[in-house]
Each structure stands twice: as structure tokens, then as C-alpha cells.
Write a protein that holds these residues in place. Structure first.
Motif, PDB file in Angstrom:
ATOM      1  N   CYS A 157       0.834  -1.202   0.000  1.00 39.67           N
ATOM      2  CA  CYS A 157       0.000   0.000   0.000  1.00 39.67           C
ATOM      3  C   CYS A 157       0.872   1.257   0.000  1.00 39.67           C
ATOM      4  CB  CYS A 157      -0.927  -0.012   1.214  1.00 39.67           C
ATOM      5  SG  CYS A 157      -2.253   1.199   1.155  1.00 39.67           S
ATOM      6  N   ASP A 206      -5.787  -4.007  -0.645  1.00 37.48           N
ATOM      7  CA  ASP A 206      -5.851  -3.758   0.797  1.00 37.48           C
ATOM      8  C   ASP A 206      -7.311  -3.736   1.241  1.00 37.48           C
ATOM      9  OD1 ASP A 206      -4.884  -3.434   3.354  1.00 37.48           O
ATOM     10  OD2 ASP A 206      -4.530  -1.285   3.170  1.00 37.48           O
ATOM     11  N   CYS A 207      -8.148  -4.508   0.548  1.00 35.08           N
ATOM     12  CA  CYS A 207      -9.571  -4.531   0.871  1.00 35.08           C
ATOM     13  C   CYS A 207      -9.798  -5.059   2.281  1.00 35.08           C
ATOM     14  CB  CYS A 207     -10.327  -5.382  -0.160  1.00 35.08           C
ATOM     15  SG  CYS A 207      -9.864  -7.120  -0.185  1.00 35.08           S
ATOM     16  N   PHE A 209     -10.419  -1.771   2.516  1.00 36.03           N
ATOM     17  CA  PHE A 209     -10.108  -0.351   2.540  1.00 36.03           C
ATOM     18  C   PHE A 209      -9.738   0.156   1.141  1.00 36.03           C
ATOM     19  CE2 PHE A 209      -8.479  -2.465   6.428  1.00 36.03           C
ATOM     20  CZ  PHE A 209      -9.434  -2.008   7.316  1.00 36.03           C
ATOM     21  N   LEU A 210      -9.701   1.484   0.992  1.00 43.00           N
ATOM     22  CA  LEU A 210      -9.089   2.172  -0.145  1.00 43.00           C
ATOM     23  C   LEU A 210      -9.674   1.764  -1.497  1.00 43.00           C
ATOM     24  CD1 LEU A 210      -5.404   1.983   1.115  1.00 43.00           C
ATOM     25  CD2 LEU A 210      -6.965   3.943   1.240  1.00 43.00           C
ATOM     26  N   ARG A 219     -18.275   1.819  -0.414  1.00 48.11           N
ATOM     27  CA  ARG A 219     -17.469   1.920   0.800  1.00 48.11           C
ATOM     28  C   ARG A 219     -16.588   0.693   1.011  1.00 48.11           C
ATOM     29  NH1 ARG A 219     -20.685   4.026   5.915  1.00 48.11           N
ATOM     30  NH2 ARG A 219     -18.518   4.044   6.644  1.00 48.11           N
ATOM     31  N   ARG A 220     -17.072  -0.468   0.618  1.00 49.10           N
ATOM     32  CA  ARG A 220     -16.302  -1.704   0.817  1.00 49.10           C
ATOM     33  C   ARG A 220     -15.509  -2.038  -0.450  1.00 49.10           C
ATOM     34  NH1 ARG A 220     -19.364  -7.372   1.184  1.00 49.10           N
ATOM     35  NH2 ARG A 220     -19.498  -6.921  -1.045  1.00 49.10           N
ATOM     36  N   ASN A 221     -14.207  -2.060  -0.320  1.00 50.60           N
ATOM     37  CA  ASN A 221     -13.370  -2.495  -1.428  1.00 50.60           C
ATOM     38  C   ASN A 221     -13.366  -4.023  -1.486  1.00 50.60           C
ATOM     39  OD1 ASN A 221     -11.597  -2.315  -3.567  1.00 50.60           O
ATOM     40  ND2 ASN A 221      -9.846  -1.681  -2.338  1.00 50.60           N
TER      41      ASN A 221
END
Length: 269
Positions: A157, A206-207, A209-210, A219-221
Motif C-alpha cells: 500500500c 488492501d480490501c 479499505f481504499l 465503501r467496501r473495497n
């Protein structure tokens, strides 16, 4: 075309309601391997079960630097034992330094050093988290290299400056880019994505997140979105998505000693 998402956290509660559907979407996008990071050794049984549920999922074991309250005298031995307990463990981590609002640098450095020792002893790469800590991390790694020799690994990341990027490249690390690279104002990340050599670059989500553009409103990766990360990195490097996918897939297989995928997966989604 095949892709590898080199950093996921599928054990998080956000994925529990529809994990099978999420897996279907990553397979349709051509995601043929995933590397599941580990925040604390307590997660190991759940992550191990996920790796048994999804044959393409491999994983790491370690303690995140923001969880030093869980570091105890026996933690390093626990991580070592767990790493040796399953052939699908392909890395140690995530470990590293996070000095953003932190007051436990000494404890974080002790933990990172122990992770490096385990990784070197077991011949595994490390997954490194680095936030507001590039210079002290480089100094620690140089000390470790001088005493024990180098360890392979990845700056996950990555969002550091080009100068910091070069410091870690000089130490032999791979550099992995997440959804941050798709953000319009992430100029220094864009520059770093352009300067990493083709044999050292990786992609990740990096799910959960981001979430990358153009899915950022979700909102959910999820792992399928590594396609958009790869697409942006390819654009920045002025290469085709197919070329970038082939490079990052080969790099991930080499770093994590993953089985090379046998045949292309579907990508026409």
C-alpha cells in the motif's frame, strides 16, 4: 489476462454476508491468486480456513505495528510456529512501523526485528507497513542487513515520496500500489508508480479499505477492484494493461513463491 491481488483482508466482518459472490467477481475479473495479510496471530485459524475454502488464496502471519499491545514475550515464537504449520503461508506480516500519532517506536522496532529474523530463518518474504516512518525503517533494515543479511519483501500500500521509494528499491524490496494510486491528487504516488522497475512492481486492494476509482463510492473495497488499480498503473507507465498484468503476476509469483497460474481466466466483465 491474469492478475494477483497481493494484499487482502477477507476475514473482516464486512465480507461475511456475500463472500462467495465476492469470489465469483474476482474470478470473473481474472484474479487468479490472492495473498491474505494478517493483523494479529489470533486471526490465523480464520485466515487458514479461508485458504482452504478458496484454493487461490495464500496467506501470511504476523502482528501489525498498530497492535503492539498484543506483543508479548512468546509472540515471535507463536508467529514462527504458525508460519511453519501450513504450506500456504507465503509471507511474514504484516509488520513494519507506523509512527503516525504513535508513542511506541521502540516496541514497534523490536517487533519488526523479530519478524525479519523469522522471515530470514524460514526463507519467506516480509509484508511491510510503513506510515510516517520511512527513514527509521530504512535505518533498521540496513542494521539488520549488516548483521544478518537481506530479507526479501514488499512495501505494501505504498504512498511514500519518490525519494523514499528509491531507498526501499535500493534495499531490494518490491513496491505494491493500492487504490491510492487511482486518486487524482496522489501525485507523489503517481511518480513512484512510474519509477519502479517492471520486475519489482505489484498491485493490491488492501480490501476492504481504499476502494479505487471508479468504484470509490462503494465503501467496501474487494479483490475484483485490483483490476482498476492495475489499469491506472498501466496508464501511468504508458504500457498496456495486459503487459502490466503479466509483469505484476510474474513478480508476485516470484516474491511469494506462488504456483504459476496454468491458464488465463475470464476478463470480459
Amino acid at each position: 489476462m491474469q492478475l494477483i491481488d497481493t494484499h487482502v483482508h477477507l476475514n473482516f466482518e464486512a465480507f461475511q454476508p456475500d463472500l462467495d459472490e465476492i469470489a465469483q467477481r474476482w474470478r470473473e475479473r481474472g484474479i487468479v491468486r490472492l495473498v491474505h495479510s494478517c493483523v494479529t496471530p489470533a486471526e490465523f485459524p480464520v485466515i487458514q480456513a479461508l485458504s482452504q475454502q478458496f484454493s487461490e488464496l495464500y496467506f501470511a502471519v504476523g502482528l501489525h505495528p498498530m497492535d503492539m499491545d498484543q506483543w508479548a514475550p512468546g509472540t515471535a515464537d507463536q508467529i514462527r510456529t504458525l508460519a511453519q504449520s501450513d504450506a500456504k503461508v507465503v509471507a511474514i506480516g504484516e509488520t513494519g512501523l507506523d509512527l503516525f500519532k504513535a508513542h511506541d517506536q521502540a516496541e514497534q522496532e523490536q517487533s519488526l526485528w523479530a519478524h525479519l529474523e523469522i522471515a530470514r530463518d524460514l526463507g519467506l518474504p516480509v509484508i511491510l507497513h510503513c506510515r510516517d516512518a520511512a527513514q527509521p525503517m530504512v535505518e533498521l533494515l540496513r542494521r539488520f542487513w549488516a548483521q544478518h543479511g537481506p530479507v526479501s519483501g514488499v512495501m505494501h500500500c505504498w504512498s511514500g515520496t519518490p525519494e523514499e521509494t528509491q531507498m526501499f528499491l535500493d534495499l531490494g524490496f518490491y513496491v505494491s500500489f493500492s487504490g491510492i494510486v487511482t486518486f487524482k491528487n496522489a501525485k507523489q504516488v503517481h511518480t513512484s508508480a512510474q519509477m519502479v522497475s517492471c520486475d519489482r512492481i505489484l498491485v493490491e486492494t488492501d480490501c476492504p479499505f481504499l476502494t479505487p476509482e471508479p468504484k470509490r463510492k462503494q465503501r467496501r473495497n474487494e479483490p475484483a477492484n485490483v483490476y482498476h488499480v492495475a489499469e491506472k498503473v498501466a496508464q501511468l507507465r504508458n504500457v498496456s494493461l495486459e503487459t502490466l498484468a503479466a509483469e505484476t503476476t510474474a513478480n508476485a509469483c516470484r516474491l511469494f513463491q506462488l504456483p504459476v497460474p496454468a491458464s488465463p481466466a475470464l476478463t470480459n466483465v
